[in-house]
Structures are given as structure tokens and as C-alpha cells.
Design a protein around this motif. Structure first.
Motif, PDB file in Angstrom:
ATOM      1  N   GLN A 244       5.798   1.531   6.319  1.00  0.00           N
ATOM      2  CA  GLN A 244       5.244   1.293   4.991  1.00  0.00           C
ATOM      3  C   GLN A 244       3.801   0.808   5.096  1.00  0.00           C
ATOM      4  N   HIS A 245       3.531  -0.024   6.086  1.00  0.00           N
ATOM      5  CA  HIS A 245       2.152  -0.498   6.297  1.00  0.00           C
ATOM      6  C   HIS A 245       1.239   0.664   6.670  1.00  0.00           C
ATOM      7  N   LEU A 246       1.694   1.511   7.584  1.00  0.00           N
ATOM      8  CA  LEU A 246       0.872   2.655   7.982  1.00  0.00           C
ATOM      9  C   LEU A 246       0.665   3.616   6.816  1.00  0.00           C
ATOM     10  N   MET A 247       1.700   3.819   6.008  1.00  0.00           N
ATOM     11  CA  MET A 247       1.574   4.711   4.861  1.00  0.00           C
ATOM     12  C   MET A 247       0.472   4.234   3.914  1.00  0.00           C
ATOM     13  N   ALA A 248       0.327   2.915   3.799  1.00  0.00           N
ATOM     14  CA  ALA A 248      -0.669   2.355   2.880  1.00  0.00           C
ATOM     15  C   ALA A 248      -2.087   2.472   3.415  1.00  0.00           C
ATOM     16  N   THR A 249      -2.219   2.727   4.719  1.00  0.00           N
ATOM     17  CA  THR A 249      -3.556   2.713   5.315  1.00  0.00           C
ATOM     18  C   THR A 249      -3.986   4.039   5.943  1.00  0.00           C
ATOM     19  N   ALA A 250      -3.046   4.971   6.171  1.00  0.00           N
ATOM     20  CA  ALA A 250      -3.358   6.159   6.976  1.00  0.00           C
ATOM     21  C   ALA A 250      -4.016   7.295   6.199  1.00  0.00           C
ATOM     22  N   GLY A 251      -3.802   7.383   4.884  1.00  0.00           N
ATOM     23  CA  GLY A 251      -4.463   8.406   4.087  1.00  0.00           C
ATOM     24  C   GLY A 251      -3.632   9.620   3.741  1.00  0.00           C
ATOM     25  N   ASP A 252      -2.482   9.831   4.399  1.00  0.00           N
ATOM     26  CA  ASP A 252      -1.670  11.001   4.100  1.00  0.00           C
ATOM     27  C   ASP A 252      -1.105  10.962   2.686  1.00  0.00           C
TER      28      ASP A 252
END
Length: 287
Positions: A244-252
Motif C-alpha cells: 500500500q505504501h509503494l502504491m501511494a508513491t510509485a506512480g502506477d
């Protein structure tokens, strides 16, 4: 690139665009797996994990067979665990673990024979696609050995205890459609169009969000392993929080939602390496 063994067989890695193909090759022997071939799976998977240009991996056999399994003449060496001295995995377990631990989507494309230890390679992949001419068999009872525990555990998770017992006790061969009914494969395609169908499917996976795929692979595998320890619930929460953290920061997510609203095909760019993978409480990357 190719990992070549001293005994003639090889594990070959090739790439076309964002799709890598890992090919089991032992000419004239239905791609039976020598100890060196099993060992070659680990460095091959490590290279694929580190290559940011690879978005999906196809595992196949050279020619018209996936693999007839472990080289019986080399079986004791193949199965022997150097630490324990037991014959419960050895090189087979190491090769299987390398495939399971690869964080990118893996697809076993099975035509011809997939027998014995070769099933462990196919089972270690996320998805199994079969040609209509494929034949499956798990045959330890035919030669008086005990199948590696990791392979039995994965078979039980995939097909259930009763089907696992049926296949392991009898050693019977099953055709592709029967394998689909038993849950061993997800789809069966006509032999005449098999490789075109595999390519179409894998290209579709490569075009999807790799953040979504790699996250959901980790979460599904964590759910599948639930009950293995008292901290399984904590592991699932850790997986969810990480992704969830990566989803908020990765741009996809922005790319996908924006493309949906604009009615255009999304272009996902994230293909994070092993440094973005969640690490378990043992310090190892999650599979």
C-alpha cells in the motif's frame, strides 16, 4: 545468456522485449534434469530478478517436451542435502526455491512430458499453461523413492490432499485436460496454436501494472502459507502495509486511473527490483 552444465544439459535464458524465457535443455533425453541443471536455476533466476527490463518469465523445455524429470542415474546426488545428509530435496529444493522466490510473474508453458521432478518446476511457477498434447505424471512410487517434502506440500496446496495422494500413490500419467480438471494447470490450449496463445497471454501480463502483479503475488503467497506459524496474520498485515505504501508513491496508480478516465491504454513504468521487495522476518525477500 546461458547457464551450461558439464554433463551436456543446460538452463538457457533468452529475452524478447520485456519477456524472458528460461529453457530446460537436455537434447535426446526429453530434457531430464541433471544435478548441475537444477543448480543452474538459482543463478538464472537471480539474473532475471535483477534485470529491470524483464517483466514476465516463461519456463519451458527445449523441443517438444517440458521435461521428463530428474536424471534417475544422478538421483542420489540430486536429492542429497549437504547439511543434513538426507535425500529430501537437495538440488531439486534449491532450484524450486529459486523459482518460487522470483518476484516477477512466472508462467510454466508445458507441452509433451512433464514428469516427476519436472512437476516441481512447473508447480513453482505462478501459472501453468498446457498444450493439448501435454502429459503429467508424479512418479516416485514407480521407483521406490519419497518425493521431496517441498514438492508434496506445494502439490497439496495446488490440488488438495486427495488429488495429491491419487497422483503420488498411483504414479499414473494424466493428459492435459485431466490435469486441468484436477487443478494442476489453469488452461489448456490447442497444440497447433499453443505458443501463439502463450505469447498472447504473457504479453498481456507484461503490459499490466507490475506493481499490482508483484504485490498481489506476495499477498497471495502469504495467504497460501497461512497457518505455517503464529505470525501468519502479522505477515499478511506487513505485506499489505508494504505494498500500500509503494502504491501511494510509485506512480502506477496515477497512470492507470488517468488512462482509464481518458479512455486510453495505460503505460505502466514501474518494475521495481529486489530492493523494493518486502523482506520477511528472516531477512529474506518475500516470494
Amino acid at each position: 545468456m546461458t547457464e551450461t552444465t558439464a554433463s551436456g544439459g543446460s538452463v538457457e535464458v533468452s529475452q524478447s522485449g520485456s519477456i524472458a524465457t528460461l529453457t530446460l535443455s537436455n537434447p535426446g533425453r526429453r530434457n531430464t534434469m541433471t544435478e548441475a541443471m537444477w543448480r543452474a536455476l538459482e543463478p538464472a533466476c537471480a539474473r532475471l530478478a535483477d534485470d529491470a527490463s524483464v517483466r514476465a518469465v516463461v519456463v519451458r523445455g527445449a523441443g517438444t517436451d517440458f521435461s521428463a524429470g530428474a536424471d534417475i542415474s544422478d538421483l542420489r546426488a540430486i536429492l542429497r542435502d549437504e547439511d543434513s545428509g538426507h535425500h529430501d530435496g537437495g538440488a531439486v529444493a534449491a532450484g524450486e526455491a529459486a523459482l518460487v522466490g522470483l518476484h516477477k510473474p512466472t508462467i510454466a508453458a508445458v507441452e509433451g512430458y512433464c514428469l516427476g521432478g519436472a512437476w516441481q518446476i512447473a508447480a513453482a511457477c505462478d501459472i501453468r499453461l498446457a498444450s493439448s498434447d501435454a502429459t503429467f505424471g508424479i512418479t516416485p512410487a514407480k521407483i521406490g523413492i519419497v518425493y521431496p517434502t517441498a514438492g508434496i506440500e506445494r502439490l497439496v496446496r495446488i490440488a488438495g490432499p486427495a488429488t495429491a495422494k491419487y497422483l503420488l500413490f498411483s504414479g499414473d500419467f494424466v493428459d492435459a485436460e485431466r490435469a486441468r480438471v484436477l487443478g494442476l494447470v489453469q488452461a489448456v490450449h490447442p497444440a497447433e496454436t499453443f505458443w501463439d496463445d502463450v505469447d498472447t497471454f504473457v504479453q498481456r501480463l507484461a503490459a499490466r501494472s507490475q506493481l499490482s502483479i508483484q504485490a498481489m503475488k506476495d499477498i497471495v503467497d502469504t495467504i497460501g502459507a497461512a497457518g505455517a506459524g503464529d505470525d501468519s496474520g502479522a505477515e499478511l498485515r506487513d505485506a499489505s502495509d508494504h505494498w500500500q505504501h509503494l502504491m501511494a508513491t510509485a506512480g502506477d496508480a496515477e497512470a492507470g486511473v488517468g488512462a482509464f478516465l481518458a479512455k486510453r491504454t495505460p503505460e505502466f513504468t514501474w518494475n521495481g527490483g529486489r530492493d523494493t521487495q518486502r523482506r520477511t522476518n528472516t531477512g529474506e525477500p518475500a516470494s
